[in-house]
Design a protein around this motif. Structure first.
Motif, PDB file in Angstrom:
ATOM      1  N   ALA A  13       0.832  -1.212   0.000  1.00  0.00           N
ATOM      2  CA  ALA A  13       0.000   0.000   0.000  1.00  0.00           C
ATOM      3  C   ALA A  13       0.861   1.255   0.000  1.00  0.00           C
ATOM      4  O   ALA A  13       0.573   2.223  -0.714  1.00  0.00           O
ATOM      5  N   ILE A  14       1.937   1.234   0.769  1.00  0.00           N
ATOM      6  CA  ILE A  14       2.834   2.394   0.833  1.00  0.00           C
ATOM      7  C   ILE A  14       3.526   2.608  -0.514  1.00  0.00           C
ATOM      8  O   ILE A  14       3.603   3.736  -1.013  1.00  0.00           O
ATOM      9  N   ARG A 174       3.216   6.635   9.243  1.00  0.00           N
ATOM     10  CA  ARG A 174       2.724   5.316   8.826  1.00  0.00           C
ATOM     11  C   ARG A 174       2.620   5.193   7.310  1.00  0.00           C
ATOM     12  O   ARG A 174       2.416   4.096   6.810  1.00  0.00           O
ATOM     13  N   MET A 175       2.778   6.287   6.571  1.00  0.00           N
ATOM     14  CA  MET A 175       2.876   6.202   5.111  1.00  0.00           C
ATOM     15  C   MET A 175       4.334   6.106   4.677  1.00  0.00           C
ATOM     16  O   MET A 175       4.644   6.056   3.492  1.00  0.00           O
ATOM     17  N   LEU A 176       5.230   6.085   5.642  1.00  0.00           N
ATOM     18  CA  LEU A 176       6.659   5.961   5.342  1.00  0.00           C
ATOM     19  C   LEU A 176       7.240   4.634   5.841  1.00  0.00           C
ATOM     20  O   LEU A 176       8.237   4.155   5.332  1.00  0.00           O
ATOM     21  N   ARG A 177       6.606   4.059   6.869  1.00  0.00           N
ATOM     22  CA  ARG A 177       7.140   2.838   7.469  1.00  0.00           C
ATOM     23  C   ARG A 177       6.028   1.809   7.651  1.00  0.00           C
ATOM     24  O   ARG A 177       5.031   2.085   8.335  1.00  0.00           O
ATOM     25  N   PRO A 178       6.176   0.635   7.030  1.00  0.00           N
ATOM     26  CA  PRO A 178       5.131  -0.392   7.137  1.00  0.00           C
ATOM     27  C   PRO A 178       4.867  -0.806   8.582  1.00  0.00           C
ATOM     28  O   PRO A 178       5.774  -0.901   9.399  1.00  0.00           O
ATOM     29  N   GLY A 179       3.580  -1.023   8.861  1.00  0.00           N
ATOM     30  CA  GLY A 179       3.163  -1.546  10.161  1.00  0.00           C
ATOM     31  C   GLY A 179       3.068  -0.547  11.274  1.00  0.00           C
ATOM     32  O   GLY A 179       2.666  -0.882  12.381  1.00  0.00           O
TER      33      GLY A 179
END
Length: 180
Positions: A13-14, A174-179
């Motif tokens: 998604a990111i 959270r749009m830069l790092r998964p989870g």
């Protein structure tokens, strides 16, 4: 983490988000440049073909993104204000709708004369209809939608920065790092 969870976005998604963001800004810049070229400029036809090809690829990425969004959980909103979470959801839906409408109008401009769109020599997207003077009206719609999309994207980015700087929440992270 490839898939989304209820607490954060996954890598797919990111990656789709940032790929489309780069493509949209690049396409907007290329579109602004293209309208300054005259028919005899050496790059006039190549710029147009590149713009069309990338547009088709953005359309495929949009389909992949929507399928991914439907088939994965959507992380819960971070804001304690339900109105803010609802506004964010509606803004995302509007972004998807504007991108889709922009792609349709670009397709209509490109295929109104009955010619297909050649996508970097990889495959062709056929013309489904031939309508006289459609490219002019579709072009006006395309330009309006492009400016509208860019304004909404800038507002979207400003909201993310506001959440990061003022609200100090994880919306941007959270749009830069998964989870996250």
């Amino acid at each position: 983490m490839l898939k989304n969870s209820t607490s954060g976005y996954g890598l797919v998604a990111i990656a789709l988000h940032w790929l489309m963001a780069l493509a949209i800004f690049g396409m907007f810049g290329l579109g602004l440049y293209m309208v300054t070229l005259n028919f005899y400029h050496p790059w006039y036809h190549d710029a147009l073909e590149t713009h069309k090809s990338i547009g088709i690829l953005v359309g495929l990425a949009l389909v992949a993104r929507v399928i991914w969004r439907i088939s994965n959980p959507t992380p819960a909103g971070l804001s304690a204000k339900p109105l803010e979470n609802t506004a964010a959801h509606l803004a995302h839906m509007l972004l998807y709708a504007l991108i889709a409408a922009l792609l349709v109008s670009g397709y209509l401009i490109s295929t109104a004369d009955g010619r297909s769109i050649d996508v970097f020599g990889w495959f062709q997207v056929p013309s489904l209809l031939q309508v006289e003077n459609l490219e002019d009206s579709a072009g006006e719609v395309h330009e309006f939608l492009a400016w509208t999309l860019i304004v909404l994207v800038v507002a979207h980015a400003a909201a993310a920065v506001k959440h990061h700087v003022i609200s100090k929440d994880n919306t941007l992270r959270r749009m830069l790092r998964p989870g996250l």
